[in-house]
Design an enzyme around this catalytic site. Structure first.
Site, PDB file in Angstrom:
ATOM      1  N   MET A 191      38.262  16.277  -8.773  1.00  0.00           N
ATOM      2  CA  MET A 191      39.059  17.133  -7.890  1.00  0.00           C
ATOM      3  C   MET A 191      38.294  17.401  -6.601  1.00  0.00           C
ATOM      4  SD  MET A 191      40.848  19.682 -10.611  1.00  0.00           S
ATOM      5  CE  MET A 191      42.057  20.294  -9.459  1.00  0.00           C
ATOM      6  N   HIS A 251      29.266  23.646 -11.906  1.00  0.00           N
ATOM      7  CA  HIS A 251      29.093  23.648 -10.458  1.00  0.00           C
ATOM      8  C   HIS A 251      27.835  24.387 -10.037  1.00  0.00           C
ATOM      9  CE1 HIS A 251      33.800  23.464 -10.133  1.00  0.00           C
ATOM     10  NE2 HIS A 251      33.265  22.323 -10.541  1.00  0.00           N
ATOM     11  N   ASN A 303      36.005  23.563  -5.944  1.00  0.00           N
ATOM     12  CA  ASN A 303      35.101  22.530  -6.427  1.00  0.00           C
ATOM     13  C   ASN A 303      34.161  22.135  -5.289  1.00  0.00           C
ATOM     14  OD1 ASN A 303      34.401  19.555  -6.504  1.00  0.00           O
ATOM     15  ND2 ASN A 303      35.065  19.870  -8.602  1.00  0.00           N
ATOM     16  N   GLU A 363      42.288  26.181 -12.217  1.00  0.00           N
ATOM     17  CA  GLU A 363      42.718  24.795 -12.373  1.00  0.00           C
ATOM     18  C   GLU A 363      43.466  24.648 -13.689  1.00  0.00           C
ATOM     19  OE1 GLU A 363      40.592  20.730 -13.655  1.00  0.00           O
ATOM     20  OE2 GLU A 363      39.547  21.965 -12.184  1.00  0.00           O
ATOM     21  N   GLY A 408      23.306  20.132  -3.136  1.00  0.00           N
ATOM     22  CA  GLY A 408      23.941  21.418  -3.417  1.00  0.00           C
ATOM     23  C   GLY A 408      22.994  22.582  -3.511  1.00  0.00           C
ATOM     24  N   TYR A 458      25.803  13.143  -4.463  1.00  0.00           N
ATOM     25  CA  TYR A 458      26.540  13.199  -3.202  1.00  0.00           C
ATOM     26  C   TYR A 458      25.621  13.306  -1.988  1.00  0.00           C
ATOM     27  CZ  TYR A 458      30.674  13.775  -6.101  1.00  0.00           C
ATOM     28  OH  TYR A 458      31.659  13.578  -7.031  1.00  0.00           O
TER      29      TYR A 458
END
Length: 547
Positions: free
Chosen positions: A166, A488, A526, A403, A516, A65
């Site tokens: 998600m 994560h 998330n 979730e 991240g 990302y």
């Protein structure tokens, strides 16, 4: 969670890089059916990878990302960019005509350099799920540290290839605890909307959700949550909902309804390959070299940086080591990859001026899993979509959001399955083991207890209300909690500590962290939308001031 963001609608909640079970898997396996789906057209790796002796204005390490945002915006600003990716391109079908292996049938495409799978759910109905596979540079890395296994995507597109899709924007009132030095008003007015648009985020049609057989499991989860006084929330995702409706109608090859998620998704999921990377390639200014691993970054005598890169084969062996120079280097190898690389560069003297915050502030986003055994009058369905769409909120009262996750086994299990994101205060540190020549993480398994306690505020109450019990067959023998992993990983090069407030590494001009690793351990949801939005914010400032 209250009504703040979540796509600026009532669809607030959290998500994560999901996981699927039954036959055993995490979220991220997939298989295309016979032919390349429309969105993969043109998504090809560079025919000629980066060559030794090359000079590049900007080198981006990683294609997830943060790296994809950086490469796109740099290219749009007129900068030539080279991206290096340790994993494969994932653009060529295998012998079965599919790019990705199916979740229920892992093979040598499924795991990164393992001879035996290491699936998040190790058991089902008393049977072990892992199997022997040929060792290859597969799509999912189950990287083991002393107290935790970290699941990461390997390939062009990074974690977007293997997560559950998600796409959640945190509630604004929680943002101060996530990134305290970042202007929340700017993030929610500009950068979160930009990220959601770029990622193609959308929300399921509630009316279709109420009638679709593939979401029976989620409707059971909703009913149980509401009967215990917990709100049920729809959660946005990066899936083509029209495609899923066609899957249910039987007019297109199944993807989510074939349980694809853990090892890639062949059709409906909008991974980075179909969003940011497709736009990156259209600029004509970016070259991507898959199966390339950066090992060293040092200041070059004439300015910029000398970078050593190992080119790998699909067995993971180095075939050639290349030396290139780059004016600017963006570390975007993921929280673990970036942290390990920077810790090693500081400890070995390649970048000795990096400060002592390197490696610190790492967390697991409070991930913990569990399952519940329902009564026979609460079937969860034989066919379950692998894309979660809803969750149970107890964040303010108990520190957990759960979730409602799929168990797409192909059989009726009467089981409800959950991944919780929780408030967990523990933070670990990467350090360099000189004798072993590698970075190590000091996470302790006992640090998961706050996450278990938070999740229990939801599931103990539901079990009491429904007269049900926890499943004990999913994570080993008589083990209730999946407290051994995270999907994560966050932190290790924290914003405004290891870097300045826009990701510039202290001690060196032209070195940046853009993934991240900047986020200290927890996003309350998330994390990939927040990683994307933060990257959009940071690269905008870097382009304006540093180029």
């Amino acid at each position: 969670m209250s009504d703040s963001t979540m796509q600026e609608s009532e669809t607030k909640g959290v998500s994560r890089r999901s996981f699927i079970t039954g036959t055993g898997s995490l979220l991220g396996a997939a298989a295309i059916v016979g032919h390349a789906p429309r969105a993969w057209a043109g998504v090809r790796a560079a025919a000629a990878p980066i060559g030794s002796g090359a000079h590049v204005p900007a080198l981006v390490i990683g294609t997830g990302y943060g790296g994809s945002v950086a490469a796109l915006r740099l290219a749009e600003a007129g900068v030539d960019v080279h991206m290096v990716e340790m994993g494969m391109a994932w653009d060529t079908p295998g012998a079965d005509g599919k790019i990705f292996a199916n979740t229920t049938r892992p093979d040598d495409r499924s795991f990164w350099l393992r001879t035996r799978t290491k699936q998040p759910l190790s058991n089902f109905l008393g049977f072990p799920l892992d199997k022997n596979v040929n060792c290859r540079t597969g799509i999912l890395d189950a990287e083991e540290f002393g107290g935790i296994t970290v699941y990461q995507g390997r390939g062009v597109g990074g974690g977007s290839l293997v997560n559950g899709g998600m796409a959640v924007t945190p509630r604004r009132e929680n943002f101060g605890a996530i990134l305290p030095t970042v202007n929340a008003a700017e993030m929610y007015a500009t950068y979160y909307p930009r990220a959601n648009s770029g990622l193609g985020v959308g929300t399921i049609d509630p009316a279709w959700f109420d009638s679709a057989a593939c979401y029976q499991y989620a409707r059971v989860g909703r009913k149980h949550a509401q009967r215990s006084g917990f709100p049920f929330l729809f959660v946005p995702a990066v899936y083509d909902w029209d495609y899923m409706k066609q899957e249910a109608a039987g007019t297109v090859p199944r993807s989510a309804l074939d349980g694809e998620i853990l090892y890639g998704n062949n059709h409906g999921k909008k991974s980075l390959q179909k969003t940011y990377i497709e736009r990156i390639r259209a600029t004509g200014r970016v070259i991507i070299s898959p199966l390339h691993k950066v090992t060293t970054v040092t200041p070059a005598p004439g300015g910029g940086y000398t970078v050593l890169i190992d080119q790998l084969n699909t067995g993971g062996q180095t075939t050639v080591t290349k030396t290139v120079t780059a004016d600017k280097v963006f570390f975007a190898a993921g929280s673990v990859g970036t942290s390990k690389l920077l810790v090693g560069l500081k400890a070995t003297g390649a970048l000795p001026l990096l400060n002592d915050e390197i490696g610190r502030g790492w967390g697991d986003n409070g991930n913990v899993m569990c399952g519940r055994a329902n009564h026979l009058w609460d079937p969860t369905g034989k066919v379950q979509s692998s894309i979660p769409t809803g969750g149970i909120d107890n964040w303010d009262a108990g520190g957990a959001f759960a979730e409602i996750a799929p168990l797409p086994t192909g059989i009726e299990t009467w089981a409800s399955f959950y991944l919780s994101i929780t408030k967990n205060p523990h933070r670990a540190r990467f350090t360099w083991n000189a004798a072993a020549g590698k970075a190590e993480l000091d996470w302790q398994t006992a640090w998961k207890q706050p996450s278990i306690d938070a999740a229990k505020t939801i599931f103990d109450k539901i079990n009491r209300k429904e007269g049900t019990i926890y499943r004990t067959d999913l994570f080993g023998t008589y083990k209730i909690w999946g407290d051994h992993l995270t999907y994560h990983p966050l932190g290790g090069a924290v914003l405004d500590k290891a870097t300045d407030n826009h990701g510039r590494l202290h001690g060196y001009s032209g070195l940046y962290v853009i993934d991240g690793a900047l986020i200290p351990g927890n996003t309350s949801v998330n994390p990939f939308v927040t990683i994307t939005a933060l990257a959009e914010r940071n690269i905008e400032r870097i382009i304006a001031t540093d180029l």
